[in-house]
Motif scaffolding. Structure first.
Motif: not given
Length: 282
Positions: A70-76, A107-113, A203-211
């Motif tokens: 069991s785990f949680v992942a991302g955003p990657f 905060p998802l910054g703690e889970l990013a990648n 989790g990720l910046t708007p630019k990375a999210t848009a990509r």
């Protein structure tokens, strides 16, 4: 013999703005089963009680998890590799960042990648839920347990900052085609403030999210519209890769190819020929 049995459950209608479906599974892997999971602007939550698996980020071993059910992942923002052996059972949920921010309560910054065992998350409520799911006798009762647990979690969580919610909806609604500067102007924030707040909470910046949203649309289109041609390179529709690139908001075909190499770890044609499309959405 290996194989997978899947059961899809629809959450309570009040939960569907946050969770579109539950995917229950039983998968037998008598030999090591290795998959490439593509990057994405989403969060994957797996609550399992069968054979353990590894989730590996090829860039850094410390970002993955090993021997967990069991785990949680991302955003990657890069692809990952999963591997398992034996019989796995569990439920998978794919959450948008705003939904995950409220469900997980951090905060998802703690889970990013990163992939994190659910037992390492605050207050261990997901670990306790996993045990209750394992003890339930069938999928309908497991899905009912998820409804109750997620409903209670959302009822007790604070809403997402409305400006960040609007930012996510604009990015998702345009498929990542809106410029970050234009988005910041619409919101009345500076581009830097938007990048910092969005990355910390979602989790990720708007630019990375848009990509990733553009890539996700192209990836989903490839899975949906692939035209098999035995003995030849696969193609998508009459316009091929160039038409797919234009339709999904890319400047050109080379831009699309670059993102597939980065986010899927391989080329469009290789994915198409092999049929190795991940079960995760883009």
């Amino acid at each position: 013999m290996g194989g997978i049995e899947a059961c899809v459950g629809l959450p309570d209608p009040r939960l569907r703005p946050f969770v579109d479906r539950y995917l229950g599974y039983r998968e037998s892997a008598p030999l090591p089963l290795v998959r490439r999971e593509v990057a994405g602007a989403f969060v994957v939550l797996v609550l399992g009680w069968g054979a353990p698996l590894d989730v590996v980020d090829p860039r850094a071993s410390g970002r993955g998890v090993y021997g967990v059910d069991s785990f949680v992942a991302g955003p990657f923002d890069r692809y990952c590799i999963t591997s398992t052996l034996g019989v796995g059972l569990g439920v998978q949920l794919v959450l948008t960042p705003p939904a995950a921010r409220r469900v997980l309560g951090l905060p998802l910054g703690e889970l990013a990648n990163r992939a994190v065992p659910v037992g390492d998350l605050p207050d261990r409520w997901l670990d306790r839920l996993r045990c209750r799911l394992a003890d339930a006798p069938d999928w309908p009762r497991r899905f009912a347990l998820l409804d109750a647990a997620l409903g209670a979690r959302l009822a007790g969580s604070a809403p997402l900052d409305p400006t960040l919610g609007r930012a996510w909806r604009r990015l998702a609604g345009t498929g990542g085609r809106i410029g970050v500067g234009d988005l910041a102007d619409e919101l009345g924030w500076s581009s830097r403030h938007l990048a910092v707040r969005f990355g910390a909470e979602l989790g990720l910046t708007p630019k990375a999210t848009a990509r990733l949203l553009r890539f996700g649309r192209a990836y989903a289109t490839l899975a949906r519209e692939l035209v098999p041609r035995p003995g030849a390179d696969a193609s998508v529709g009459p316009g091929g890769w160039a038409e797919l690139a234009t339709r999904c908001g890319y400047y050109d075909q080379s831009h699309l190819i670059r993102d597939f190499r980065e986010f899927a770890g391989t080329t469009l044609a290789t994915l198409a020929r092999s049929g190795s499309l991940s079960s995760n959405p883009g």
